[in-house]
Write a protein that holds these residues in place. Structure first.
Motif, PDB file in Angstrom:
ATOM      1  N   SER A  58      18.148   5.735  -7.800  1.00 56.70           N
ATOM      2  CA  SER A  58      18.219   4.692  -6.778  1.00 56.70           C
ATOM      3  C   SER A  58      16.891   3.963  -6.603  1.00 56.70           C
ATOM      4  N   THR A  59      15.776   4.699  -6.689  1.00 54.06           N
ATOM      5  CA  THR A  59      14.470   4.060  -6.568  1.00 54.06           C
ATOM      6  C   THR A  59      14.201   3.159  -7.758  1.00 54.06           C
ATOM      7  N   SER A  60      14.584   3.629  -8.946  1.00 50.62           N
ATOM      8  CA  SER A  60      14.419   2.831 -10.154  1.00 50.62           C
ATOM      9  C   SER A  60      15.237   1.545 -10.076  1.00 50.62           C
ATOM     10  N   GLU A  61      16.455   1.644  -9.582  1.00 47.45           N
ATOM     11  CA  GLU A  61      17.303   0.459  -9.414  1.00 47.45           C
ATOM     12  C   GLU A  61      16.643  -0.576  -8.505  1.00 47.45           C
ATOM     13  N   THR A  62      16.146  -0.106  -7.363  1.00 42.58           N
ATOM     14  CA  THR A  62      15.547  -1.026  -6.396  1.00 42.58           C
ATOM     15  C   THR A  62      14.281  -1.665  -6.957  1.00 42.58           C
TER      16      THR A  62
ATOM     17  N   VAL B 134      13.605  -5.673  -7.405  1.00 39.70           N
ATOM     18  CA  VAL B 134      12.441  -6.412  -6.909  1.00 39.70           C
ATOM     19  C   VAL B 134      11.740  -7.133  -8.061  1.00 39.70           C
ATOM     20  N   PHE B 135      11.611  -6.446  -9.204  1.00 36.96           N
ATOM     21  CA  PHE B 135      10.980  -7.044 -10.387  1.00 36.96           C
ATOM     22  C   PHE B 135      11.734  -8.304 -10.805  1.00 36.96           C
ATOM     23  N   ASP B 136      13.060  -8.206 -10.830  1.00 38.54           N
ATOM     24  CA  ASP B 136      13.893  -9.341 -11.234  1.00 38.54           C
ATOM     25  C   ASP B 136      13.693 -10.534 -10.295  1.00 38.54           C
ATOM     26  N   ILE B 137      13.643 -10.279  -8.984  1.00 35.43           N
ATOM     27  CA  ILE B 137      13.465 -11.382  -8.027  1.00 35.43           C
ATOM     28  C   ILE B 137      12.090 -12.016  -8.188  1.00 35.43           C
ATOM     29  N   LEU B 138      11.064 -11.204  -8.443  1.00 37.05           N
ATOM     30  CA  LEU B 138       9.714 -11.748  -8.622  1.00 37.05           C
ATOM     31  C   LEU B 138       9.623 -12.648  -9.854  1.00 37.05           C
TER      32      LEU B 138
ATOM     33  N   ARG C 264       0.828  -1.211   0.000  1.00 39.32           N
ATOM     34  CA  ARG C 264       0.000   0.000   0.000  1.00 39.32           C
ATOM     35  C   ARG C 264       0.866   1.266   0.000  1.00 39.32           C
ATOM     36  N   LEU C 265       1.998   1.217   0.697  1.00 35.46           N
ATOM     37  CA  LEU C 265       2.878   2.390   0.751  1.00 35.46           C
ATOM     38  C   LEU C 265       3.502   2.697  -0.616  1.00 35.46           C
ATOM     39  N   ILE C 266       3.604   1.687  -1.465  1.00 32.92           N
ATOM     40  CA  ILE C 266       4.114   1.917  -2.826  1.00 32.92           C
ATOM     41  C   ILE C 266       2.969   2.306  -3.757  1.00 32.92           C
ATOM     42  N   LYS C 267       1.832   1.650  -3.589  1.00 30.77           N
ATOM     43  CA  LYS C 267       0.683   1.944  -4.454  1.00 30.77           C
ATOM     44  C   LYS C 267       0.124   3.333  -4.179  1.00 30.77           C
ATOM     45  N   GLU C 268       0.129   3.747  -2.915  1.00 32.38           N
ATOM     46  CA  GLU C 268      -0.365   5.071  -2.532  1.00 32.38           C
ATOM     47  C   GLU C 268       0.793   5.858  -1.916  1.00 32.38           C
ATOM     48  N   PRO C 269       1.713   6.327  -2.742  1.00 35.08           N
ATOM     49  CA  PRO C 269       2.948   6.951  -2.230  1.00 35.08           C
ATOM     50  C   PRO C 269       2.678   8.179  -1.376  1.00 35.08           C
TER      51      PRO C 269
ATOM     52  N   LYS D 241       0.226 -11.712  -6.710  1.00 41.07           N
ATOM     53  CA  LYS D 241      -1.242 -11.679  -6.712  1.00 41.07           C
ATOM     54  C   LYS D 241      -1.776 -10.287  -6.383  1.00 41.07           C
ATOM     55  N   MET D 242      -1.036  -9.527  -5.568  1.00 41.66           N
ATOM     56  CA  MET D 242      -1.448  -8.160  -5.231  1.00 41.66           C
ATOM     57  C   MET D 242      -1.336  -7.220  -6.430  1.00 41.66           C
ATOM     58  N   GLY D 243      -0.495  -7.580  -7.395  1.00 41.64           N
ATOM     59  CA  GLY D 243      -0.279  -6.712  -8.558  1.00 41.64           C
ATOM     60  C   GLY D 243       0.988  -5.889  -8.467  1.00 41.64           C
ATOM     61  N   LEU D 244       1.968  -6.361  -7.685  1.00 31.91           N
ATOM     62  CA  LEU D 244       3.195  -5.586  -7.481  1.00 31.91           C
ATOM     63  C   LEU D 244       4.008  -5.431  -8.764  1.00 31.91           C
ATOM     64  N   LEU D 245       3.998  -6.449  -9.632  1.00 25.55           N
ATOM     65  CA  LEU D 245       4.805  -6.373 -10.852  1.00 25.55           C
ATOM     66  C   LEU D 245       4.401  -5.177 -11.720  1.00 25.55           C
ATOM     67  N   SER D 246       3.126  -5.008 -11.933  1.00 26.19           N
ATOM     68  CA  SER D 246       2.649  -3.870 -12.739  1.00 26.19           C
ATOM     69  C   SER D 246       2.986  -2.550 -12.058  1.00 26.19           C
ATOM     70  N   LEU D 247       2.864  -2.529 -10.747  1.00 25.91           N
ATOM     71  CA  LEU D 247       3.167  -1.317  -9.982  1.00 25.91           C
ATOM     72  C   LEU D 247       4.648  -0.966 -10.096  1.00 25.91           C
ATOM     73  N   LEU D 248       5.502  -1.969 -10.084  1.00 24.91           N
ATOM     74  CA  LEU D 248       6.937  -1.742 -10.196  1.00 24.91           C
ATOM     75  C   LEU D 248       7.320  -1.121 -11.534  1.00 24.91           C
ATOM     76  N   LEU D 249       6.655  -1.543 -12.587  1.00 22.23           N
ATOM     77  CA  LEU D 249       6.932  -0.967 -13.904  1.00 22.23           C
ATOM     78  C   LEU D 249       6.573   0.512 -13.931  1.00 22.23           C
ATOM     79  N   GLU D 250       5.464   0.863 -13.294  1.00 22.75           N
ATOM     80  CA  GLU D 250       5.059   2.265 -13.221  1.00 22.75           C
ATOM     81  C   GLU D 250       6.062   3.083 -12.416  1.00 22.75           C
ATOM     82  N   VAL D 251       6.512   2.518 -11.290  1.00 24.58           N
ATOM     83  CA  VAL D 251       7.494   3.211 -10.448  1.00 24.58           C
ATOM     84  C   VAL D 251       8.796   3.412 -11.204  1.00 24.58           C
ATOM     85  N   THR D 252       9.219   2.407 -11.939  1.00 22.07           N
ATOM     86  CA  THR D 252      10.499   2.454 -12.659  1.00 22.07           C
ATOM     87  C   THR D 252      10.524   3.565 -13.699  1.00 22.07           C
TER      88      THR D 252
END
Length: 439
Positions: A316-320, A324-328, A261-266, A299-310
């Motif tokens: 540094s945020t883009s790297e992280t 996370v995307f790579d590990i998923l 939620r902290l990533i989805k609702e920054p 299942k929460m949808g983190l992968l799609s959210l990560l692409l938006e963040v990137t």
């Protein structure tokens, strides 16, 4: 009013004539040769600016810089008369741009810090919240006054005592001790940068206990921005210090939902970045712990959210986020979800050679994992990657040089894509002419 204007006009006329303001020699620090703001006298009788002489002594020198005399004592006695002369001189020459020199605060001593910490330990044993809050405020005040004070407070073991206090009052009650717990956490927050590699072992154990971790997660759910930020930074410090703390955090109820939620609702960039770091460490746990966590985040949808963040984040945020995307993409659910997302290939390919070496490493790794996941009759990822210009980027990456593992994956990707190049028009996503390594 008239006289003030005349003095200012006279000073301006002097400056126009090229007259420079000369600082009296006795006002200059023998080390920095700058105007002293807090003059102190050593046992040798020579006066220095406190900041300069402290840096000299902390460097391991035990002699007077001016006389080379071995110091009988390291005491620094404030030279009040000289300080007042410097302040009066500054006021008299303020029209020349001399800034007002405030009266310096007396720095805290190790003995003072130790006494307060002993009192704090006693108040923790009796769970005396009011007395504890008063002492925590005193430590915070010292820390706000100077860098020297902060170093002194940390050097005397304050973070261990504060971590123990946090655990004790968290175990007692989150709600009734919320204000005190927030103040303790705020103090520890400014102490973290003094630990270059990892937190003190005892402080880790206290702050990483189940009671403390549950309290930190509760802060993320229920408290204001300041408390959320301090809690997130504390969790990041813990997770990065020792993997066992990430594993312990994974057992806390609702922690995954809170981080998502902290990533989805920054709320703020600091919290977003720290949340991504904590998730990265959670997913880096042993398979017995992380497999279920990966599936849950997918299942929460983190992968799609990560692409938006990137796409829109700083380096540094883009790297992280890419990490996370790579590990998923290690789990089957992650590969399936990433393969279905239309943004996956365009975003990952765009980040190659654009952000940093680490971002390139994560991007190539993720694409490689997705390409290995593809079945013989299903080559969508390879085709999509070719269409957005990955072939040229991989060739250039190998020419510029990269890590051994990334080099192997890039080479294998080129071989896998080569059969499909003839029927596709590879679109250049960037002009490669004269391109230099961006990291």
């Amino acid at each position: 009013m008239v006289f003030s204007w005349k003095r200012k006009r006279a000073a301006q006329e002097k400056l126009k004539k090229g007259e420079e303001l000369v600082i009296p020699n006795q006002f200059l620090c023998p080390i920095s040769l700058d105007l002293m703001k807090d003059p102190v006298t050593l046992s040798s009788g020579i006066t220095y600016d406190r900041e300069s002489i402290e840096a000299w002594l902390e460097g391991g020198s035990f002699t007077c810089p001016a006389t080379n005399q071995v110091l009988r004592s390291l005491d620094q006695i404030p030279n009040h008369s000289l300080r007042r002369m410097i302040q009066d001189w500054g006021v008299a020459n303020r029209n020349y741009g001399v800034e007002r020199i405030p009266t310096p605060r007396v720095p805290v001593s190790g003995i003072q810090v130790s006494e307060v910490l002993l009192s704090l330990e006693d108040s923790v044993k009796s769970l005396n919240g009011l007395q504890c809050l008063e002492l925590v405020h005193k430590i915070k005040k010292w820390g706000s006054e100077s860098e020297r004070n902060r170093r002194c407070v940390v050097a005397n073991g304050a973070i261990r005592v504060l971590a123990a206090a946090f655990e004790a009052f968290a175990r007692d009650s989150f709600e009734s001790n919320a204000t005190l717990l927030e103040e303790i956490l705020s103090n520890m927050n400014w102490m973290f940068p003094f630990f270059q590699h990892s937190l003190d072992t005892e402080a880790q154990a206290r702050l990483g206990s189940q009671d403390s971790l549950r309290c930190l997660v509760w802060f993320l759910k229920c408290r204001d921005l300041s408390a959320k930020q301090d809690s997130m930074i504390a969790l990041k410090e813990l997770a990065s210090s020792d993997q066992k703390h990430a594993e312990a955090l994974a057992t806390i109820e609702e922690v995954n939902e809170v981080l998502f939620r902290l990533i989805k609702e920054p709320i703020c960039p600091t919290i977003t970045k720290a949340s991504l770091m904590v998730i990265f460490y959670l997913l880096s746990s042993p398979p017995s712990t992380s497999t279920e966590i990966k599936s849950e985040f997918v299942k929460m949808g983190l992968l799609s959210l990560l692409l938006e963040v990137t796409v829109d984040s700083e380096k540094s945020t883009s790297e992280t986020a890419l990490g996370v995307f790579d590990i998923l993409c290690d789990c089957e659910e992650g590969k399936e979800e990433a393969s279905r997302n239309a943004l996956t290939c365009p975003v990952l390919v765009k980040k190659i050679l654009r952000v940093s070496e680490l971002a390139t490493q994560f991007s190539v790794s993720a694409i490689w994992k997705l390409s290995k996941h593809e079945k013989e009759h299903d080559v969508n990822v390879l085709v999509e990657a070719l269409q957005v210009g990955i072939f040229q980027k991989l060739v250039l990456l190998l020419q510029l040089g990269c890590g051994g593992e990334t080099k192997e994956k890039a080479t294998e990707l080129l071989k896998l894509m080569n059969p499909y190049r003839a029927g596709l028009e590879c679109i250049d996503s960037v002009d490669f002419k004269n391109l230099k390594r961006s990291f």
